[in-house]
Write a protein that holds these residues in place. Sequence first.
Motif: not given
Length: 421
Positions: A233-239, A256-260, A281-288
């Motif tokens: 599950k990818l983490k969402m930013p606060t903004v 950012c109120t999105s839960t996913k 939805d997060a407006d960016g790139v997750h690094v895994l």
Amino acid sequence: MKALLPFLTACTVMVASAGSRQEASASVQAQGATAGATPSAIRTVPGMPPVPDPQNLYSETTPNHWSAAVKGHLERVYVPNLRGKSVSVIDPKTMKVVDTLRVDKGPQHVVPSWDLSTLWVANNAERSNKGSLTPIDPRTARAGKSVPVDDPYNVYFTPDGTSLIVVAEGRRRLDFRDPKTLALQYSIDTPKCGGINHGDFSIDGRFALFTCEFDGTVAKIDLARRVVLGYLKLKMPTVRYSESMAARNPLETEVCTSTKGMPQDIRISPDGKRFFVADMDADGVHVLDGDALTEVGFIPTGLGAHGLYPSRDGKRLYVANRGTHRIHGTKKGAGKVSVIDFATQTVVAQWPVPGGGSPDMGNVSADGKWLWLSGRFDDVVYRFDTATGSVAKVRVGAEPHGLTVWPQPGRYSLGHTGNMR
């Protein structure tokens, strides 16, 4: 509720919300940067071509690495028009559409085959069972007879070239097929991966990560044992960036109120240690960390982060920000391209589309001078100058999507719009 913050503050808040994730990323980078260290050879799966440079798995995709298999291929840009049931063929030298190929319903991506001999148009015919793959001969730029295939939203290839992978998005399934006859070999069900669509492969070819657009997760697939190893599950930013005010102030942010999230494209780092996942939805790139299947960082880029493309030298990652959080957006949005430095995992340049736009999917030209992207909601194709960020446009059909630039340097294709190795 909106937070009226300038761009720098928005990035600071977003990074701070990641907290230890960014610190962990920096720590891992520092640990791996030991001076004079000699990288060990990569032990690949049987049948997969070797990795000549363990520090840069894109080393064979630079402008001077051409396969004999693409000799005589026409220099063209192939643009699938989702609502037009067609593929626009652009001559990049004249910047004009020189042909329009009729294909089947819902062409999503144009995909180079593993052996570089064929371009496959993935027509997934949404909400029906009329999906198909249409072959294009890159020597003539002509389309052949379509082959019925269930729900081909996207197409990839196993690193050893033995299977063509149909990403059956609506079925939550990966179908492995003979790369020539398209006969079904076997399937891997991904029941917890709603909207499975984009993928990339580990440096040794042993596993793949696929994004789950509608579940906000990533699925890890063991290619040898043919099983799902787990979901992240990818983490969402606060903004994140505000869409409501984007036309007037593209730098305005909101809580950012999105839960996913809504993960889209995914690409591996040159050293094979990290996977980068664009999240619309997060407006960016997750690094895994793909081996551990954990998230170690997050990089804010822009509204509607969508497509990912490494530069020809393997040093930078181009991020197409579609300019909207919505699946069906509007014309002239706050679209732009962000440029990430792989080594520092920071944004080093931003290239907005003058007058607004919707950069989506595409690839880099063979010489690395141009980034070609479809303008999803503007019925155009953008050509970004990778030195200056300036933009030229070509009018194409209705709702262009996963275009490919062909031919490209490299030994083999892992699919999508030209994930070359």
